[in-house]
Design an enzyme around this catalytic site. Structure first.
Site, PDB file in Angstrom:
ATOM      1  N   HIS A   1      -4.113  -2.209   2.936  1.00 61.05           N
ATOM      2  CA  HIS A   1      -4.614  -2.586   1.612  1.00 61.05           C
ATOM      3  C   HIS A   1      -5.899  -3.420   1.686  1.00 61.05           C
ATOM      4  O   HIS A   1      -6.166  -4.223   0.791  1.00 61.05           O
ATOM      5  CB  HIS A   1      -3.548  -3.338   0.808  1.00 61.05           C
ATOM      6  CG  HIS A   1      -2.332  -2.529   0.505  1.00 61.05           C
ATOM      7  ND1 HIS A   1      -1.270  -2.452   1.384  1.00 61.05           N
ATOM      8  CD2 HIS A   1      -1.994  -1.782  -0.560  1.00 61.05           C
ATOM      9  CE1 HIS A   1      -0.331  -1.680   0.861  1.00 61.05           C
ATOM     10  NE2 HIS A   1      -0.750  -1.251  -0.320  1.00 61.05           N
TER      11      HIS A   1
ATOM     12  N   GLY B   1       3.025   6.808  -4.139  1.00 62.77           N
ATOM     13  CA  GLY B   1       1.773   6.090  -3.962  1.00 62.77           C
ATOM     14  C   GLY B   1       1.852   4.587  -4.035  1.00 62.77           C
ATOM     15  O   GLY B   1       0.821   3.908  -3.980  1.00 62.77           O
ATOM     16  N   GLY B   2       3.064   4.032  -4.159  1.00 60.35           N
ATOM     17  CA  GLY B   2       3.212   2.584  -4.164  1.00 60.35           C
ATOM     18  C   GLY B   2       3.011   1.975  -5.533  1.00 60.35           C
ATOM     19  O   GLY B   2       2.773   2.656  -6.526  1.00 60.35           O
ATOM     20  N   GLY B   3       3.119   0.651  -5.582  1.00 60.84           N
ATOM     21  CA  GLY B   3       3.024  -0.073  -6.843  1.00 60.84           C
ATOM     22  C   GLY B   3       3.812  -1.363  -6.775  1.00 60.84           C
ATOM     23  O   GLY B   3       3.661  -2.137  -5.826  1.00 60.84           O
TER      24      GLY B   3
ATOM     25  N   GLY C   1       0.755  -6.633   0.028  1.00 61.60           N
ATOM     26  CA  GLY C   1       0.217  -6.297  -1.285  1.00 61.60           C
ATOM     27  C   GLY C   1      -1.068  -7.024  -1.643  1.00 61.60           C
ATOM     28  O   GLY C   1      -1.502  -7.963  -0.968  1.00 61.60           O
ATOM     29  N   ILE C   2      -1.672  -6.577  -2.740  1.00 60.08           N
ATOM     30  CA  ILE C   2      -2.984  -7.086  -3.158  1.00 60.08           C
ATOM     31  C   ILE C   2      -2.996  -7.381  -4.658  1.00 60.08           C
ATOM     32  O   ILE C   2      -2.108  -6.958  -5.407  1.00 60.08           O
ATOM     33  CB  ILE C   2      -4.103  -6.067  -2.841  1.00 60.08           C
ATOM     34  CG1 ILE C   2      -3.757  -4.692  -3.450  1.00 60.08           C
ATOM     35  CG2 ILE C   2      -4.359  -5.979  -1.356  1.00 60.08           C
ATOM     36  CD1 ILE C   2      -4.843  -3.651  -3.298  1.00 60.08           C
TER      37      ILE C   2
END
Length: 489
Positions: free
Chosen positions: A169, A337-339, A414-415
């Protein structure tokens, strides 16, 4: 003071009142992650003497007030600025087109590299790693700044410096690189082939008529598969003029399309799409659902979760209640795709059936509602990442069922991509690490392993064979034989 409940964002006192900026309640898709949508709202002025508020300005991004409380600088969409005297209400548009700024690219790029490094130092999740590396990553690439001659090369430099931290990320997106607008191709939601000098429609993607972004452009026509496209916008198709070429620059427009052959044609007016990915995604999901239902005699349900953001949340609850009310369930996390919503979805999947609500008349419902009364299995692959990694791992950790497929992507730090550089470039810093009781921090740069390794090979793709899904069906059917269902007695 009596003001209604709103999403207030900027509240500033002025003489005899208060200025309040509030935004409408709306969906967050256009503001999510790297989307460039800007919220606009209304400024209201609450008058202490009148004890009421009045609309002061609409469609406002944000505003500032001068130190003497007499002037406002209002920013509207498209970077339009208004200078306003609060009392009396006088406007003066600020014409930014007359403002000339001299930019020295090398100095700007030096600043951008330095800012990127400082943001990493301030926000990177591991203080120990930041201290260990010190200024070395910056000093290493600072030496190359005088050799940089284009903005593209600066991107390489920034990304290489981010890479020194070996963490997922770490993105550098946008900026002056993206100031050139692309020309879109109008989409019809079809597959076609060129055969015998004709363009034949081989597949029409119908999508979901209830969802505007998934509605086929050909929905209200009688055009069908195996029809021949003879012309678009009056231009005949041939070996050099294919449909995509003739639809270049005609996205989201009403076009004419002729169907038929040399002897007889019929003209249609249809509105093209800019992007047909949601049409194709709906086809993928519905094809898999139908396949699972037919192969198991409607005993097993199927849901696909495309990401752990708004789309994945919507897709999960769109069909979960229908698919969960069966004797088994396949949860497909491939290509996730993540989240950030994996906790919400896993909480729902983890419901254990312990009873029923039984009315005298009406439908008997399980307690808790939507609880699974049969075995579950997860599907995953190397394209499931970020919160898709996490969701897959926790599916196993919570004992919801076995996971079938391949090892996941392996990026779980994470970002919060909110800060931009001078030229509007977004740079991200891995801020939120993930730790689990079994692997500690071990998922980063590794992912999570499936319980049963199954890989879809290239030859499987070429024949539209999904070995992973077939394995999941066989596994759930086998597990159903030993599963202790809770049936109403």
């Amino acid at each position: 003071f009596p003001v209604p409940a709103e999403d207030y964002a900027n509240i500033i006192p002025v003489n005899n009142g208060v200025m309040l900026l509030h935004y409408p309640v709306e969906g967050s898709m256009k503001y999510y992650l790297f989307n460039n949508g800007e919220k606009t709202g209304n400024i209201e002025l609450f008058d202490f003497k009148k004890k009421k508020s009045e609309l002061y300005e609409s469609e406002v991004v944000n505003y500032l007030i001068s130190g003497n409380k007499k002037f406002l600088l209002i920013r509207k969409s498209s970077n339009k600025f208004i200078e306003r005297e609060i009392e009396p209400k006088k406007d003066e548009d600020i014409d930014l087109t007359r403002l000339n700024i001299t930019i020295e690219p090398i100095n700007e790029w030096k600043n951008m590299l330095y800012d990127t490094f400082n943001l990493i130092k301030e926000n990177y999740w591991s203080k120990e790693k930041v201290e260990k590396l010190g200024d070395d990553p910056y000093l290493k690439y600072k030496k190359l700044l005088n050799k940089v001659s284009t903005r593209f090369e600066l991107s390489d430099l920034i990304r290489e410096m981010q890479g020194e931290y070996s963490t997922s990320h770490s993105y550098e997106i946008g900026g002056d690189l993206l100031n050139v607008e692309s020309i879109s191709i109008g989409k019809l939601g079809i597959d076609y082939e060129f055969k015998n000098n004709n363009y034949i429609i081989t597949k029409i993607y119908n999508g979901d008529p209830s969802n505007e972004s998934e509605k086929s452009p050909l929905l209200y026509t009688d055009i069908k598969e195996n029809d021949i496209i003879t012309s678009i916008n009056g231009v005949s198709l041939d070996a050099t003029n294919n449909p995509d070429k003739l639809l270049l620059g005609h996205a989201n427009e009403i076009i004419t399309i002729e169907i038929g052959d040399r002897n007889k044609t019929k003209k249609y007016y249809v509105k093209t799409m800019t992007d047909e990915k949601y049409l194709r995604y709906r086809e993928f999901v519905e094809r898999n659902r139908k396949y699972v239902h037919e192969k198991t005699g409607d005993k097993i349900g199927y849901i696909h979760i495309p990401d752990m953001g708004m789309n994945g949340f919507n897709e999960f609850f769109r069909i979960y209640d229908r698919e969960a009310n069966r004797s088994g369930l396949i949860v497909d996390l491939r290509f996730n795709g993540g989240g950030f919503v994996s906790q919400l979805l896993l909480e729902k999947l983890s419901r254990k059936r312990i009873g029923y609500d039984v009315p005298r008349r009406g439908i008997i419902t399980p307690y808790p509602i939507d609880s699974i009364n049969g075995p579950m299995v997860g599907l995953t692959n190397e394209y499931a990442g970020s919160d898709g990694d996490i969701g897959t791992h926790v599916f196993k950790l919570m004992g919801l069922g076995k996971v079938i497929g391949t090892r996941t992507w392996g990026g779980v730090v994470g970002i919060n991509p909110k800060i931009k550089l001078l030229d509007n470039t977004t740079v991200t810093q891995p801020q939120f690490a993930t730790w689990f009781k079994d692997v500690k921090y071990g998922m980063e740069n590794y992912g999570t392993d499936p319980d049963i390794y199954v890989e879809n090979m290239p030859q499987d793709f070429s024949t539209s064979k999904d070995v992973q899904l077939d394995t999941a069906i066989e596994y759930v059917l086998k597990e159903m034989n030993d599963y202790k269902r809770l049936d109403l007695t």
